[in-house]
Design a protein around this motif. Structure first.
Motif, mmCIF file in Angstrom:
data_model
loop_
_atom_site.group_PDB
_atom_site.id
_atom_site.type_symbol
_atom_site.label_atom_id
_atom_site.label_comp_id
_atom_site.label_asym_id
_atom_site.label_seq_id
_atom_site.Cartn_x
_atom_site.Cartn_y
_atom_site.Cartn_z
ATOM 1 N N ARG A 15 26.227 70.609 53.804
ATOM 2 C CA ARG A 15 25.777 70.569 55.194
ATOM 3 C C ARG A 15 24.399 69.892 55.288
ATOM 4 N NH1 ARG A 15 22.476 73.078 58.099
ATOM 5 N NH2 ARG A 15 21.936 74.564 56.436
ATOM 6 N N GLY A 16 24.259 68.908 56.180
ATOM 7 C CA GLY A 16 22.985 68.228 56.380
ATOM 8 C C GLY A 16 22.690 67.128 55.387
ATOM 9 N N VAL A 17 23.606 66.887 54.442
ATOM 10 C CA VAL A 17 23.342 65.866 53.415
ATOM 11 C C VAL A 17 24.018 64.546 53.803
ATOM 12 C CG1 VAL A 17 23.654 65.219 50.984
ATOM 13 C CG2 VAL A 17 23.155 67.606 51.604
ATOM 14 N N GLY A 18 23.215 63.484 53.756
ATOM 15 C CA GLY A 18 23.757 62.161 54.070
ATOM 16 C C GLY A 18 23.488 61.198 52.935
ATOM 17 N N ARG A 19 24.156 60.052 52.983
ATOM 18 C CA ARG A 19 23.952 59.014 51.968
ATOM 19 C C ARG A 19 23.808 57.667 52.661
ATOM 20 N NH1 ARG A 19 29.067 61.607 49.294
ATOM 21 N NH2 ARG A 19 28.139 63.284 48.063
ATOM 22 N N ILE A 20 22.853 56.883 52.177
ATOM 23 C CA ILE A 20 22.720 55.505 52.636
ATOM 24 C C ILE A 20 23.043 54.581 51.460
ATOM 25 C CG2 ILE A 20 21.209 53.724 53.588
ATOM 26 C CD1 ILE A 20 19.441 55.767 54.787
ATOM 27 N N LEU A 21 23.943 53.637 51.675
ATOM 28 C CA LEU A 21 24.273 52.638 50.660
ATOM 29 C C LEU A 21 23.841 51.279 51.206
ATOM 30 C CD1 LEU A 21 27.827 53.484 49.265
ATOM 31 C CD2 LEU A 21 25.651 53.573 48.054
ATOM 32 N N ILE A 22 23.082 50.543 50.413
ATOM 33 C CA ILE A 22 22.500 49.280 50.883
ATOM 34 C C ILE A 22 22.704 48.181 49.851
ATOM 35 C CG2 ILE A 22 20.305 48.100 51.419
ATOM 36 C CD1 ILE A 22 19.254 50.928 52.314
ATOM 37 N N SER A 23 23.065 46.981 50.314
ATOM 38 C CA SER A 23 22.959 45.790 49.466
ATOM 39 C C SER A 23 22.400 44.673 50.347
ATOM 40 C CB SER A 23 24.318 45.382 48.882
ATOM 41 O OG SER A 23 25.255 45.150 49.917
ATOM 42 N N CYS A 24 21.468 43.912 49.780
ATOM 43 C CA CYS A 24 20.789 42.859 50.570
ATOM 44 C C CYS A 24 20.048 41.932 49.620
ATOM 45 C CB CYS A 24 19.809 43.494 51.557
ATOM 46 S SG CYS A 24 18.457 44.407 50.810
ATOM 47 N N PRO A 25 19.633 40.765 50.121
ATOM 48 C CA PRO A 25 18.815 39.882 49.267
ATOM 49 C C PRO A 25 17.522 40.603 48.873
ATOM 50 C CG PRO A 25 19.607 38.724 51.218
ATOM 51 C CD PRO A 25 19.936 40.180 51.417
ATOM 52 N N ASP A 26 17.157 40.513 47.608
ATOM 53 C CA ASP A 26 15.965 41.250 47.161
ATOM 54 C C ASP A 26 14.681 40.631 47.707
ATOM 55 O OD1 ASP A 26 14.039 41.597 44.199
ATOM 56 O OD2 ASP A 26 14.527 43.165 45.662
ATOM 57 N N ARG A 27 13.744 41.486 48.113
ATOM 58 C CA ARG A 27 12.404 41.049 48.505
ATOM 59 C C ARG A 27 11.513 42.281 48.512
ATOM 60 N NH1 ARG A 27 12.886 40.371 55.061
ATOM 61 N NH2 ARG A 27 10.721 41.000 55.086
ATOM 62 N N PRO A 28 10.225 42.142 48.404
ATOM 63 C CA PRO A 28 9.334 43.305 48.389
ATOM 64 C C PRO A 28 9.422 44.073 49.705
ATOM 65 C CG PRO A 28 8.176 41.334 47.641
ATOM 66 C CD PRO A 28 9.501 40.876 48.195
ATOM 67 N N GLY A 29 9.270 45.401 49.617
ATOM 68 C CA GLY A 29 9.138 46.218 50.824
ATOM 69 C C GLY A 29 10.370 46.970 51.248
ATOM 70 N N ILE A 30 11.498 46.766 50.567
ATOM 71 C CA ILE A 30 12.746 47.406 51.006
ATOM 72 C C ILE A 30 12.674 48.924 50.817
ATOM 73 C CG2 ILE A 30 15.246 47.537 50.698
ATOM 74 C CD1 ILE A 30 15.072 44.653 49.529
ATOM 75 N N VAL A 31 12.287 49.344 49.613
ATOM 76 C CA VAL A 31 12.224 50.787 49.321
ATOM 77 C C VAL A 31 11.246 51.467 50.275
ATOM 78 C CG1 VAL A 31 11.627 52.525 47.591
ATOM 79 C CG2 VAL A 31 12.876 50.456 46.903
ATOM 80 N N ALA A 32 10.095 50.831 50.479
ATOM 81 C CA ALA A 32 9.072 51.412 51.378
ATOM 82 C C ALA A 32 9.626 51.542 52.797
ATOM 83 C CB ALA A 32 7.818 50.540 51.373
ATOM 84 N N ALA A 33 10.315 50.520 53.268
ATOM 85 C CA ALA A 33 10.824 50.542 54.652
ATOM 86 C C ALA A 33 11.883 51.635 54.826
ATOM 87 C CB ALA A 33 11.414 49.173 54.995
#
Ligand SMILES: Nc1nc2c(c(=O)[nH]1)N[C@@H](CN(C=O)c1ccc(C(=O)N[C@@H](CCC(=O)O)C(=O)O)cc1)CN2
Length: 297
Positions: A15-33
């Motif tokens: 309950r309350g647990v979600g998952r985000i799956l992402i693929s995209c061109p690599d560039r700085p700032g993705i994890v932070a965003a």
């Protein structure tokens, strides 16, 4: 009732647990965003994995598991809010609910060891899925499947009837399937099914691909005098046994083993490899990149 017990257990556990799956061109700032977005939307990160193919400019892959109170009621609003971040980084993405069981349909022919492994794992509560039906071109597994309260559909197939049978299969599954597992289903699927379920059909091939593609791989292996046999779980594509590989494993054999010995040892590997791949698919751990996978275990 097994199905209800499994469903209730996972609904409470996740309950309350979600998952985000992402693929995209690599560039700085993705994890932070992404981390900033989750924090600003009241979510707490439980697990985060990411992988970059090539720091010089390949693809970036990420899987985050998070907790957010009342997620089930607000997930659509969260998805709408995430589009801003996704657009900024040209992401291919999805947000899923960990406690919503995926609807799984299993196809089987005569050999039932892989079907039995999936049913056993499901009964043990290790697969957060709803097995909505089993479809087979043989009657052999009906008693086993129906004893668990799972609908069983017998649809015999010939080369001449395959198009109409596949249409019937699609009709039976309509609204009742998130993904399909071919548990030693010995029929080649046409593009009519493969296109509709792109990267949502998992097959277990009874060889260590790319060796011994097609029918009777153990006979091929025996004739070749192999010292290792294996099994490969992969997503199904139009080209036979050539889809993105999800999981593989192997076992040693010797000159003392005949074809039946290879098949007997192979059944152990097939069951385990398929169960691993199905569990990882259910838990949204697999990202597909062209004809390869990234698996966050
Ligand atoms: N489109 C795809 N369909 C299937 C795949 C795949 O990768 N792409 N994997 C197979 C599984 N398989 C080996 O793992 C396999 C199954 C069946 C055959 C085959 O020659 N089938 C004949 C009929 C055989 C029979 O009736 O006994 C056929 O379909 O004409 C080869 C390999 C599952 N499907």
């Amino acid at each position: 009732m097994v199905a209800q017990k499994v469903k209730t257990m996972f609904q409470e556990k996740y309950r309350g647990v979600g998952r985000i799956l992402i693929s995209c061109p690599d560039r700085p700032g993705i994890v932070a965003a992404v981390s900033k977005f989750l924090h600003e939307n009241g979510a707490n990160i439980l697990q985060s994995d990411q992988y970059t193919q090539d720091p010089e400019g390949g693809m970036f892959f990420m899987r985050i598991e998070f907790f957010k109170e009342g997620l089930e009621e607000t997930v659509d609003e969260l998805r709408r809010a995430f589009t801003t971040v996704a657009d900024q980084f040209s992401m291919n993405w999805k947000i899923t609910l960990a406690n919503r069981p995926k609807k799984m349909v299993i196809f089987v022919s005569k050999e039932d060891h892989c079907l039995r492994e999936l049913l056993w794992n499901w009964q043990a509560g290790d697969l957060n899925a709803e097995i909505t039906m089993v479809i087979s071109n043989h009657e052999d597994s009906r008693e086993l499947v129906e004893s668990l309260g799972i609908p069983y559909h017998y649809l015999p197939v010939t080369p001449e009837t395959k198009p109409e049978v596949e249409k019937k299969q699609r009709e039976l599954m309509e609204g009742n399937v998130d993904f399909i597992v071919l548990a030693r289903y010995m029929q080649i699927l046409s593009s009519y099914l493969v296109e509709h379920f792109r990267n949502r059909i998992i097959n277990i091939h009874h060889s260590f691909l790319p060796a011994f593609i097609g029918g009777k791989p153990y006979d091929q292996a025996y004739k070749r005098g192999v010292k290792i046999i294996g099994a490969t779980a992969h997503y199904v594509t139009e080209e036979l046994d050539a889809g993105p590989i999800i999981e593989q494993d192997v076992s040693r054999v010797s000159h003392r083993d005949n074809v039946n010995d290879l098949k007997k040892e192979g059944r152990h590997i097939e069951r385990i490899v398929l169960a691993r791949a199905v569990k990882w698919h259910i838990e949204d751990r697999i990202l597909v990149d062209k004809n390869k996978t990234v698996v966050f275990t």
